[in-house]
Motif scaffolding. Structure first.
Motif, short mmCIF file in Angstrom:
data_model
loop_
_atom_site.label_atom_id
_atom_site.label_comp_id
_atom_site.label_asym_id
_atom_site.label_seq_id
_atom_site.Cartn_x
_atom_site.Cartn_y
_atom_site.Cartn_z
N ASN A 65 0.83 -1.20 0.00
CA ASN A 65 0.00 0.00 0.00
C ASN A 65 0.87 1.26 0.00
OD1 ASN A 65 -2.78 1.12 0.23
ND2 ASN A 65 -1.96 2.01 2.10
N TYR A 88 2.07 1.58 -3.53
CA TYR A 88 0.94 2.06 -4.34
C TYR A 88 0.75 3.57 -4.18
CZ TYR A 88 -4.05 3.05 -5.10
OH TYR A 88 -5.25 3.61 -5.47
N ASN A 89 0.75 4.04 -2.94
CA ASN A 89 0.56 5.47 -2.69
C ASN A 89 1.68 6.30 -3.30
OD1 ASN A 89 -1.85 5.24 -1.27
ND2 ASN A 89 -0.82 4.94 0.70
N ARG A 90 2.91 5.80 -3.21
CA ARG A 90 4.03 6.55 -3.77
C ARG A 90 3.92 6.61 -5.31
NH1 ARG A 90 9.00 8.36 -1.72
NH2 ARG A 90 9.94 9.61 -3.37
N LEU A 145 1.16 6.59 -6.98
CA LEU A 145 0.09 7.54 -7.30
C LEU A 145 0.62 8.97 -7.38
CD1 LEU A 145 -3.06 6.45 -5.25
CD2 LEU A 145 -2.70 6.28 -7.71
N VAL A 146 1.49 9.30 -6.44
CA VAL A 146 2.07 10.65 -6.43
C VAL A 146 2.99 10.84 -7.63
CG1 VAL A 146 3.59 12.24 -5.19
CG2 VAL A 146 1.90 10.89 -3.93
N LYS A 163 3.08 9.37 -10.46
CA LYS A 163 2.41 9.32 -11.76
C LYS A 163 1.44 10.48 -11.97
CE LYS A 163 2.34 6.33 -14.45
NZ LYS A 163 3.07 6.19 -15.75
N SER A 164 1.22 11.27 -10.93
CA SER A 164 0.27 12.39 -11.05
C SER A 164 0.85 13.50 -11.92
CB SER A 164 -0.08 12.94 -9.67
OG SER A 164 -0.74 11.97 -8.88
N LYS A 173 4.14 17.51 -5.88
CA LYS A 173 4.42 16.13 -5.51
C LYS A 173 5.02 16.06 -4.10
CE LYS A 173 4.98 14.16 -10.13
NZ LYS A 173 5.87 13.48 -11.10
N ARG A 228 2.27 16.41 -1.71
CA ARG A 228 1.47 15.19 -1.61
C ARG A 228 2.18 14.15 -0.75
NH1 ARG A 228 -1.17 18.49 -3.62
NH2 ARG A 228 -2.66 18.32 -5.35
N GLN A 241 -11.45 10.45 -16.74
CA GLN A 241 -11.11 9.14 -17.28
C GLN A 241 -12.22 8.62 -18.19
OE1 GLN A 241 -10.36 6.88 -13.69
NE2 GLN A 241 -8.15 7.32 -13.75
#
Length: 307
Positions: free
Chosen positions: A197, A200-202, A204-205, A207-208, A215, A218, A297
């Motif tokens: 998790n 995953y969170n990292r 998300l940041v 890839k934003s 970033k 975030r 999306q």
């Protein structure tokens, strides 16, 4: 929300849970004190095997909980998460043992231990044989043989009514806490197996489609969420230890202990309610942005379909 709003409504509220640490330390100490005064030699008809399991696991959970609190104090939040999961499972084991009026559950965990240990010894021996490691072959063989010797000391563990040691889901369900298996234990398990998790969170940041400064902001938010989650798991770990102690007090017919533990449990539940209020508020504040992302999306998907 602009960055100042995000700091005010997403970062700061999560960090407020740090103020709970002194009280959590006090409540953990009180649980251990009350639990230490509960006798399993009077009412409750605790058989010898159950006493051994209960005393052992109670000491283990108390020790783990102290380590959780120490981890929170030094800012080692990943450690607090992992240890909280261990604490939760073993508090459930304590309830599981307490709820058994026979010696079947103690027998089942001993059978499970011997089976796993023997499997490990044999696997160790096979690996040593493949690598021609004579020393390890001898040590593995000696360990396997010692298990046979010690197994004989425990007498008949496979008497009628003894089932295999159940998995965590079954233990939570049979103890009447299945809801918490799904909403608490399973999410906490990630902190033991992989911390996927966090990865995953990292991602998300990273890839934003935002600036480097955004970033960084975030990531600060993620750290605040992680701190909050660590405190949430720790608080629940102490609450479940309190619940396990309450089960023992009730079976032992110790009304004074039951009353004290009820008061402790209520104090802990107030902290958990505070956690859940903050989490709900943060989710609601992030909802518009999430809805916007879904719409973008869907629009991109529709446009791709048109092509």
């Amino acid at each position: 929300m602009d960055q100042s709003e995000r700091d005010e409504y997403l970062v700061k509220p999560h960090l407020t849970h740090k103020r709970h640490l002194p009280e959590l330390e006090q409540l953990q100490s009180q649980i251990s004190e009350v639990l230490g005064g509960i006798s399993l030699d009077g009412p409750g008809d605790f058989v010898f095997a159950t006493k051994v399991c209960c005393y052992t696991i109670a000491d283990v959970v108390a020790d783990v909980n102290l380590a959780i609190l120490a981890s929170l104090k030094i800012g080692s939040y990943s450690a607090a998460e992992s240890l909280s999961r261990t604490s939760l499972e073993n508090s459930m084991n304590l309830i599981f043992f307490n709820n058994d009026r026979t010696s079947n559950r103690p027998k089942s965990i001993l059978l499970n231990y011997f089976a796993r240990a023997r499997k490990g010894a044999q696997s160790w021996y096979r690996h040593a044989a493949k690598t021609d490691d004579v020393d390890c072959m001898e040590r593995a063989r000696d360990f396997d043989e010692s298990l046979n010797v010690f197994r004989a000391l425990f007498g008949d563990l496979e008497s009628g009514g003894v089932k295999g040691w159940p998995d965590a889901a079954a233990r939570f369900r049979d103890a009447g806490y299945e809801h918490f298996y799904h909403v608490l234990f399973v999410p906490a398990s990630d902190s033991v197996h992989s911390f996927s998790n966090d990865i995953y969170n990292r991602f998300l940041v990273e890839k934003s489609p935002i600036s480097v400064a955004q970033k960084h902001a975030r990531l600060v938010e993620l750290e605040a969420e992680k701190i909050s989650f660590a405190f949430y798991l720790a608080t629940n770990a102490i609450l479940f230890f309190c619940a396990a102690a309450s089960h023992l007090a009730q079976r032992a017919e110790d009304q004074a202990a039951s009353a004290r533990l009820e008061g402790i449990g209520e104090a802990i539940q107030l902290m958990i309610a505070d956690h859940e209020r903050v989490t709900t508020d943060c989710i609601e504040r992030l909802a518009p942005g999430m809805n916007q992302l879904r719409e973008q999306q869907q629009m991109a998907k529709d446009a791709s379909g048109d092509l």
